[in-house]
Design a protein around this motif. Sequence first.
Motif, PDB file in Angstrom:
ATOM      1  N   ASN A   1      -6.973  -6.436  -1.390  1.00 34.96           N
ATOM      2  CA  ASN A   1      -6.342  -5.291  -1.533  1.00 34.96           C
ATOM      3  C   ASN A   1      -6.281  -4.672  -2.727  1.00 34.96           C
ATOM      4  O   ASN A   1      -6.404  -5.304  -4.034  1.00 34.96           O
ATOM      5  CB  ASN A   1      -5.163  -5.238  -0.907  1.00 34.96           C
ATOM      6  CG  ASN A   1      -5.178  -5.333   0.625  1.00 34.96           C
ATOM      7  OD1 ASN A   1      -5.615  -4.907   1.160  1.00 34.96           O
ATOM      8  ND2 ASN A   1      -4.419  -6.523   1.000  1.00 34.96           N
ATOM      9  N   VAL A   2      -6.595  -3.314  -2.808  1.00 33.09           N
ATOM     10  CA  VAL A   2      -6.554  -2.561  -3.987  1.00 33.09           C
ATOM     11  C   VAL A   2      -5.306  -2.821  -4.928  1.00 33.09           C
ATOM     12  O   VAL A   2      -5.846  -3.013  -6.198  1.00 33.09           O
ATOM     13  CB  VAL A   2      -6.675  -0.936  -3.982  1.00 33.09           C
ATOM     14  CG1 VAL A   2      -6.500  -0.300  -5.390  1.00 33.09           C
ATOM     15  CG2 VAL A   2      -8.125  -0.586  -3.153  1.00 33.09           C
TER      16      VAL A   2
ATOM     17  N   VAL B   1      -1.903   1.635  10.170  1.00 34.98           N
ATOM     18  CA  VAL B   1      -2.053   1.394   8.614  1.00 34.98           C
ATOM     19  C   VAL B   1      -0.582   1.688   8.031  1.00 34.98           C
ATOM     20  O   VAL B   1      -0.370   0.806   7.226  1.00 34.98           O
ATOM     21  CB  VAL B   1      -3.155   2.046   8.080  1.00 34.98           C
ATOM     22  CG1 VAL B   1      -3.300   1.800   6.679  1.00 34.98           C
ATOM     23  CG2 VAL B   1      -4.589   1.874   8.708  1.00 34.98           C
ATOM     24  N   LEU B   2      -0.066   2.494   8.236  1.00 29.77           N
ATOM     25  CA  LEU B   2       1.293   3.049   7.722  1.00 29.77           C
ATOM     26  C   LEU B   2       2.183   1.926   8.183  1.00 29.77           C
ATOM     27  O   LEU B   2       3.067   1.642   7.105  1.00 29.77           O
ATOM     28  CB  LEU B   2       1.624   4.540   8.348  1.00 29.77           C
ATOM     29  CG  LEU B   2       3.083   4.729   7.791  1.00 29.77           C
ATOM     30  CD1 LEU B   2       3.100   5.319   6.157  1.00 29.77           C
ATOM     31  CD2 LEU B   2       3.666   6.205   8.474  1.00 29.77           C
TER      32      LEU B   2
ATOM     33  N   ALA C   1       5.143  -2.458   5.733  1.00 27.66           N
ATOM     34  CA  ALA C   1       5.923  -3.735   5.902  1.00 27.66           C
ATOM     35  C   ALA C   1       5.421  -4.546   4.689  1.00 27.66           C
ATOM     36  O   ALA C   1       6.265  -5.546   4.409  1.00 27.66           O
ATOM     37  CB  ALA C   1       5.568  -4.107   7.341  1.00 27.66           C
ATOM     38  N   ILE C   2       4.249  -4.736   4.374  1.00 26.15           N
ATOM     39  CA  ILE C   2       3.630  -5.710   3.653  1.00 26.15           C
ATOM     40  C   ILE C   2       4.043  -5.232   2.182  1.00 26.15           C
ATOM     41  O   ILE C   2       4.437  -5.937   1.362  1.00 26.15           O
ATOM     42  CB  ILE C   2       2.153  -5.658   3.465  1.00 26.15           C
ATOM     43  CG1 ILE C   2       1.741  -6.179   4.869  1.00 26.15           C
ATOM     44  CG2 ILE C   2       1.490  -6.463   2.342  1.00 26.15           C
ATOM     45  CD1 ILE C   2       0.262  -6.028   5.286  1.00 26.15           C
TER      46      ILE C   2
ATOM     47  N   THR D   1       3.555   1.052  -5.307  1.00 24.12           N
ATOM     48  CA  THR D   1       2.718   1.106  -4.063  1.00 24.12           C
ATOM     49  C   THR D   1       3.256   1.711  -2.981  1.00 24.12           C
ATOM     50  O   THR D   1       4.327   1.539  -2.541  1.00 24.12           O
ATOM     51  CB  THR D   1       1.986  -0.398  -3.996  1.00 24.12           C
ATOM     52  OG1 THR D   1       1.610  -0.987  -4.933  1.00 24.12           O
ATOM     53  CG2 THR D   1       0.848  -0.120  -2.715  1.00 24.12           C
ATOM     54  N   THR D   2       2.329   2.822  -2.325  1.00 29.97           N
ATOM     55  CA  THR D   2       2.984   3.226  -0.967  1.00 29.97           C
ATOM     56  C   THR D   2       1.724   3.641  -0.308  1.00 29.97           C
ATOM     57  O   THR D   2       0.626   3.511  -0.712  1.00 29.97           O
ATOM     58  CB  THR D   2       3.723   4.546  -1.045  1.00 29.97           C
ATOM     59  OG1 THR D   2       4.378   4.983  -0.124  1.00 29.97           O
ATOM     60  CG2 THR D   2       2.768   5.626  -1.814  1.00 29.97           C
TER      61      THR D   2
END
Length: 283
Positions: A89-90, A112-113, A118-119, A126-127
């Motif tokens: 992931n970025v 995705v949200l 949660a992750i 990061t958001t």
Amino acid sequence: MAETGRSFPPNITTDEPTVARIYDYGMGGKDNFAVDREAALSLAKIAPEMLDVARENRSFLYRAVRYLAEDMGIRQFIDMGSGMPTELNVHQVAQHFQPEARVVYVDIDPIVLAHGRAILADNANTTVLTADMARSDEILAQEELRDLIDFSEPVGVLYFSVLHCLPDEADPKGALWTMLDAVPSGSHVALSHLISDDVEAGDAFTAGMLALGPWGRVRRPAELRAFLEGLEPVEPGIVDVSEWRPDPDQPPLTPAPAPLQPYLGKASGGKAVWEMGGVLRKP
């Protein structure tokens, strides 16, 4: 993802496939439903090379973000149409090379949200925003994005394998440039796009995607280059993503799910549809 006994917010559909969840399945993820798995198999039958192409694109993401963070020193990223959190992931790549890097993920799929937040609950830099990447002006106005991104400093704007999801009437070039006009000189865009010189093959894959729901189309190389006029390509330019600074030592991807394994390697004789992309600097 096992559906039985699970409950989801009412705005998350489990009976229609989404691009984010199809891609998640192709990457070996588990955040998908039976309808997404069936869709992935149907697309693999239309264009078997697509599994290879999708995974080449994910590997390109790693190299492009690494270049921006490590070589260019960029510490803030906006990932448009980010898809499901999976691997490489970025934020993981960027924060490995720039520990204080800030990342805003943007995707229209509400799942995705749900999974992303949660992750990322413990990652203050990061958001995830639920928004339509075609409406760049609305995204730029969101306070949550402005809280993390300083538009006086260079930004890495990312469009990995997503602009082909926008039909012509959604003005993908306009959406891209609204975002690029908002970032300062010295910012970069990293992107990839499904491309074909074979009109029949491109149209067949486009039709297969449109049969699943709203989508854009496979475009021609000249169309993608027209999107990028005014930017400065980083060597080796806009190429097949598998040829953009290949690195045999980069982290490997998780194997594709077993039902998709028979389609791996189908592109060995040449790809009728491929991902073309690169990294470009805003002067």
